[in-house]
Design an enzyme around this catalytic site. Sequence first.
Site: not given
Length: 287
Positions: A30, A37, A185
């Site tokens: 997202m 990531h 996060s």
Amino acid sequence: MQVIKTIKKMQATSLNLKRTRASIGFVPTMGALHEGHLSLIRRSRRENDVTVVSIFVNPIQFGPSEDLNRYPRPLQQDLRLCMQEKVEYVFCPRPEDMYPEGFKTFVEVRELGAVLCGASRPTHFRGVTTVVAKLFNAVFPDRAYFGQKDCQQAVIIERMARDLNFPVMIEVLPIIRERSGLALSSRNAYLDPAQKKDALVLSKALSSAAVLIRGGTRDAARIKRVIRTMVSAAHSVKIDYIAIVDKQTLKPVKKIQDSCLIALAMWIGKTRLIDNIVVNAQNRKAG
Ligand code: PAF
């Protein structure tokens, strides 16, 4: 690097790649990319001929009172990072292309999506599985990469891929943490310095629980009590859940036999954070 904005163009590109027998690695995101990531992207680059990263803030996985509008969207920075990582394709579909008027079809993995995070976010996982199924049908990946940080999501997506015969291998890679222990996060960006300090109780409590289990404690209720006490000492933290479950079925474990998943969800102010650890009780040194 090519940025693709429509499902049609993504499908055509992937089908062309398949004709050349290139293997496609896929990292769905997202956006607001961080080292977590990047670890998925790097693995995909190592294991596949071509890597596709999707960046799409999926509206249907947010509940009505959740943070869809304030979710970070640093697109230019994300594209720069993908370029640095030598990603071949970034797929950035528009919400109206993903969910055109009249959209009515959802993918739901029963039971697994109703527990843990699903208990307080009842439509979340059906939003995740629906978008991931749609993304798989746009990218046609050979391998897709997810982070263990979202452990329940990973279990649910593995189940969905198996149940619906998606010809894709699901790879789940370890949580990437700051040196402090805080799991990376995109939502950490919401925390002020004091909240960030309080957030460390999640990883600390998980580490203490792992030490107890490796030291021979088998009673899950006792371990949960220790976690609750540790976490409650941080003033800004409110517990959503503390769970000790089987790592495949996500069913609660009372007496820990071999390995188990300890999963936590906590509110820190208006930010909901999750973290988890898989502990192997037989292994006295490492989990
Ligand atoms: O883990 C995420 O970032 C999202 O849930 C995903 C898998 C990209 C689906 O929107």
